[in-house]
Design a protein around this motif. Sequence first.
Motif, PDB file in Angstrom:
ATOM      1  N   HIS A  36       0.818  -1.215   0.000  1.00 47.44           N
ATOM      2  CA  HIS A  36       0.000   0.000   0.000  1.00 47.44           C
ATOM      3  C   HIS A  36       0.851   1.264   0.000  1.00 47.44           C
ATOM      4  O   HIS A  36       0.461   2.273  -0.585  1.00 47.44           O
ATOM      5  N   THR A 122      -7.377   8.137  -5.600  1.00 43.77           N
ATOM      6  CA  THR A 122      -7.286   7.607  -6.963  1.00 43.77           C
ATOM      7  C   THR A 122      -6.606   6.243  -6.929  1.00 43.77           C
ATOM      8  O   THR A 122      -5.915   5.897  -5.971  1.00 43.77           O
ATOM      9  N   PHE A 123      -6.811   5.468  -7.970  1.00 48.04           N
ATOM     10  CA  PHE A 123      -6.130   4.184  -8.131  1.00 48.04           C
ATOM     11  C   PHE A 123      -5.391   4.191  -9.450  1.00 48.04           C
ATOM     12  O   PHE A 123      -5.991   4.450 -10.503  1.00 48.04           O
ATOM     13  N   HIS A 124      -4.100   3.927  -9.396  1.00 45.66           N
ATOM     14  CA  HIS A 124      -3.279   3.877 -10.603  1.00 45.66           C
ATOM     15  C   HIS A 124      -3.064   2.427 -10.999  1.00 45.66           C
ATOM     16  O   HIS A 124      -2.524   1.642 -10.216  1.00 45.66           O
ATOM     17  N   ASN A 125      -3.514   2.061 -12.177  1.00 44.96           N
ATOM     18  CA  ASN A 125      -3.298   0.706 -12.687  1.00 44.96           C
ATOM     19  C   ASN A 125      -1.910   0.628 -13.311  1.00 44.96           C
ATOM     20  O   ASN A 125      -1.660   1.242 -14.350  1.00 44.96           O
ATOM     21  N   ASP A 131      -5.351   6.093 -14.519  1.00 46.70           N
ATOM     22  CA  ASP A 131      -5.732   6.492 -13.163  1.00 46.70           C
ATOM     23  C   ASP A 131      -7.253   6.539 -13.055  1.00 46.70           C
ATOM     24  O   ASP A 131      -7.926   7.124 -13.911  1.00 46.70           O
ATOM     25  N   LEU A 134     -11.565   7.479  -7.224  1.00 44.66           N
ATOM     26  CA  LEU A 134     -12.253   6.606  -6.272  1.00 44.66           C
ATOM     27  C   LEU A 134     -13.359   7.331  -5.508  1.00 44.66           C
ATOM     28  O   LEU A 134     -14.053   6.703  -4.697  1.00 44.66           O
ATOM     29  N   HIS A 157      -8.745   2.749  -1.972  1.00 43.40           N
ATOM     30  CA  HIS A 157      -8.631   1.346  -2.389  1.00 43.40           C
ATOM     31  C   HIS A 157      -7.838   0.532  -1.373  1.00 43.40           C
ATOM     32  O   HIS A 157      -7.996  -0.684  -1.278  1.00 43.40           O
ATOM     33  N   GLN A 158      -7.006   1.200  -0.573  1.00 46.91           N
ATOM     34  CA  GLN A 158      -6.226   0.491   0.442  1.00 46.91           C
ATOM     35  C   GLN A 158      -7.087  -0.015   1.597  1.00 46.91           C
ATOM     36  O   GLN A 158      -6.630  -0.813   2.411  1.00 46.91           O
TER      37      GLN A 158
END
Length: 402
Positions: A36, A122-125, A131, A134, A157-158
Amino acid sequence: MGLQTADWAYPEDGGTRDLRLDFMRGFVIPLLISSHFEYFSLLMYIGWERIGVISTAEIFVTLAGVVVGMVYGKKFKKDGFDACLTALLSRAGQLYRVNVFIILCIALLRYVPFIDMTTVTTFHNPYTGVDYPLYPSVNDGLFRLLSSALLLRCGPHQFQIIGLYVMLFALVTPLVFWMLEKKQLKLLLGLSWILYLVNFGMPESQAATAEIRWTGAQFEYAFPLIAWQLIYVHGIVAGYHKKELVEFFNGSYGRMLIYAAFFISFCFFIFTLNHPIKEFADWAKLSLVPPETFEHLYFNYFQKYKIGPGRLLNMVALFISIYVLLTLYWKPFNRALGWFLIPLGQASLYVFFIHIFLLLLVSNTPFPGYHDFWVNTGIHFVVLTLIWVMVKKQFLFQWIPR
């Protein structure tokens, strides 16, 4: 289990608390922190699927099931289904309140101008470079935020695996104990497998995205309930029938399965070292499996979000192997690492809660920007030490559930 070494073995006392499970959960927490706090460090050489094609999430969910089967199973046997159901729903409500609180706290902090919230909003793939936001936009209004928060459709997301726990406690666990009360164990496990296989074989309209998301909650993109119920349900059954399982593994067939679990775990350990991930040095990788072959196998049989069958087999074998090792050699393991890992494992929800704010704090310092391996390693170890001290000092224990 079999092959006891009395001088070093775990002292079985028949109690509900199993320190081996706390130790395992505590061992997973540093790997969780490193994944994380996404700064490449020494811990990544263990945490990034290096001891098997398995992540912290599978171990956490399986352990949760086992502990539920042991703790609530004891209450179920003693006080009956109604008392057990009340306790389960109370725990689900507690997890839900914690989840909503975290979601709203992060949402409100977005209005503080000097705090960079990107890490938790945000979530970075890393595979596509895309991005994903969230949270609803700050311009969408309070009602949109509240409705999304209450339905668990936004949040860091964590922390989203806690949303999975909410639904597992509220929806799945009562059904499991009801079927155990009705003596329908085979039907229970059969239904669990049918749901898993339906999800695994379901064509996806968007690649690598679960097609069946029952609740519509955000966590279902990473942890679709229809798939992740499998390891949780089997964990509950294992915890509920722990005594019978221990007796089985002490027998000849059980010992053969233990040896098979060690062999399978070793094979997966060798396999995962062939992962062509560019961040690892060449000395930490093998080339027995061509990169194209590895990526094909990984995508088809080891996907995390739907727990591919290869990942599932790896998880079961590794779980058995670690538990057996801790059973046989408990005293040296406990003496070396128990003082650090067991407190973390026993306060895992507290750790989940605290680490969100520590992540936000660290991401707003210049240190991660150095992109230095040893600085990153220092960040991880300092954060883990700080969390351990907070647990030992019971910092805010009266406010934060464990």
